[in-house]
Design a protein around this motif. Structure first.
Motif, short mmCIF file in Angstrom:
data_model
loop_
_atom_site.label_atom_id
_atom_site.label_comp_id
_atom_site.label_asym_id
_atom_site.label_seq_id
_atom_site.Cartn_x
_atom_site.Cartn_y
_atom_site.Cartn_z
N SER A 33 37.54 36.38 47.60
CA SER A 33 36.13 36.36 47.22
C SER A 33 35.63 37.76 46.84
O SER A 33 34.70 37.89 46.05
CB SER A 33 35.27 35.76 48.33
N LEU A 34 36.25 38.81 47.38
CA LEU A 34 35.89 40.18 46.99
C LEU A 34 36.13 40.42 45.50
O LEU A 34 35.54 41.30 44.90
CB LEU A 34 36.68 41.20 47.80
N HIS A 35 37.02 39.61 44.92
CA HIS A 35 37.34 39.72 43.50
C HIS A 35 36.74 38.57 42.70
O HIS A 35 37.08 38.38 41.53
CB HIS A 35 38.87 39.74 43.31
N THR A 69 41.36 31.39 36.48
CA THR A 69 41.45 31.87 37.86
C THR A 69 42.82 32.50 38.12
O THR A 69 42.91 33.55 38.76
CB THR A 69 41.18 30.74 38.86
N ALA A 70 43.88 31.89 37.60
CA ALA A 70 45.23 32.45 37.77
C ALA A 70 45.33 33.83 37.12
O ALA A 70 45.91 34.75 37.68
CB ALA A 70 46.27 31.50 37.18
N GLN A 71 44.73 33.97 35.94
CA GLN A 71 44.74 35.27 35.26
C GLN A 71 43.94 36.30 36.04
O GLN A 71 44.35 37.45 36.17
CB GLN A 71 44.18 35.13 33.83
N GLN A 72 42.82 35.88 36.59
CA GLN A 72 41.98 36.77 37.40
C GLN A 72 42.75 37.24 38.64
O GLN A 72 42.70 38.41 39.01
CB GLN A 72 40.71 36.02 37.80
N LEU A 73 43.46 36.32 39.26
CA LEU A 73 44.28 36.66 40.43
C LEU A 73 45.39 37.63 40.05
O LEU A 73 45.62 38.64 40.74
CB LEU A 73 44.85 35.38 41.05
N ARG A 78 47.73 43.09 40.12
CA ARG A 78 48.28 44.23 39.38
C ARG A 78 47.48 45.50 39.68
O ARG A 78 48.05 46.56 39.90
CB ARG A 78 48.27 43.96 37.88
N GLU A 79 46.16 45.39 39.68
CA GLU A 79 45.31 46.54 39.95
C GLU A 79 45.52 47.07 41.36
O GLU A 79 45.54 48.27 41.58
CB GLU A 79 43.84 46.18 39.72
N ALA A 80 45.68 46.16 42.31
CA ALA A 80 45.89 46.58 43.70
C ALA A 80 47.25 47.25 43.90
O ALA A 80 47.41 48.07 44.80
CB ALA A 80 45.78 45.35 44.62
#
Length: 82
Positions: A33-35, A69-73, A78-80
């Motif tokens: 949810s933070l993302h 949603t899969a792309q957002q995840l 990747r960013e993390a």
């Protein structure tokens, strides 16, 4: 952190494996949810629920999601990792 029982999570005969699974679900749901990510079917995989105490711990079902949603995840992961 308060553990909230979700309707998809069955009660546990000995409590510990299901408490751990429920805590992990809450933690993952909060982190996603933070993302701005929601996995609508996130819950305990009922087929994995052990029939006897002391068996393997229940598995978590991450659930179905849209391609968006899969792309957002994937982007968040990747960013993390950087």
């Amino acid at each position: 952190m308060t553990t909230v029982s979700h309707p998809t999570n069955p009660p546990s005969p000995d409590g510990a494996p299901f408490h751990d699974a429920d805590s992990a679900l809450d933690s993952l749901r909060d982190a996603l949810s933070l993302h701005g990510i929601v996995l609508p079917s996130l819950g305990v995989d009922l087929a994995s629920v052990p029939g006897v105490p002391g068996g393997r711990p229940p598995l978590l079902a991450l659930g179905s999601c849209t391609a968006e949603t899969a792309q957002q995840l994937a982007t968040s992961l990747r960013e993390a990792a950087r």
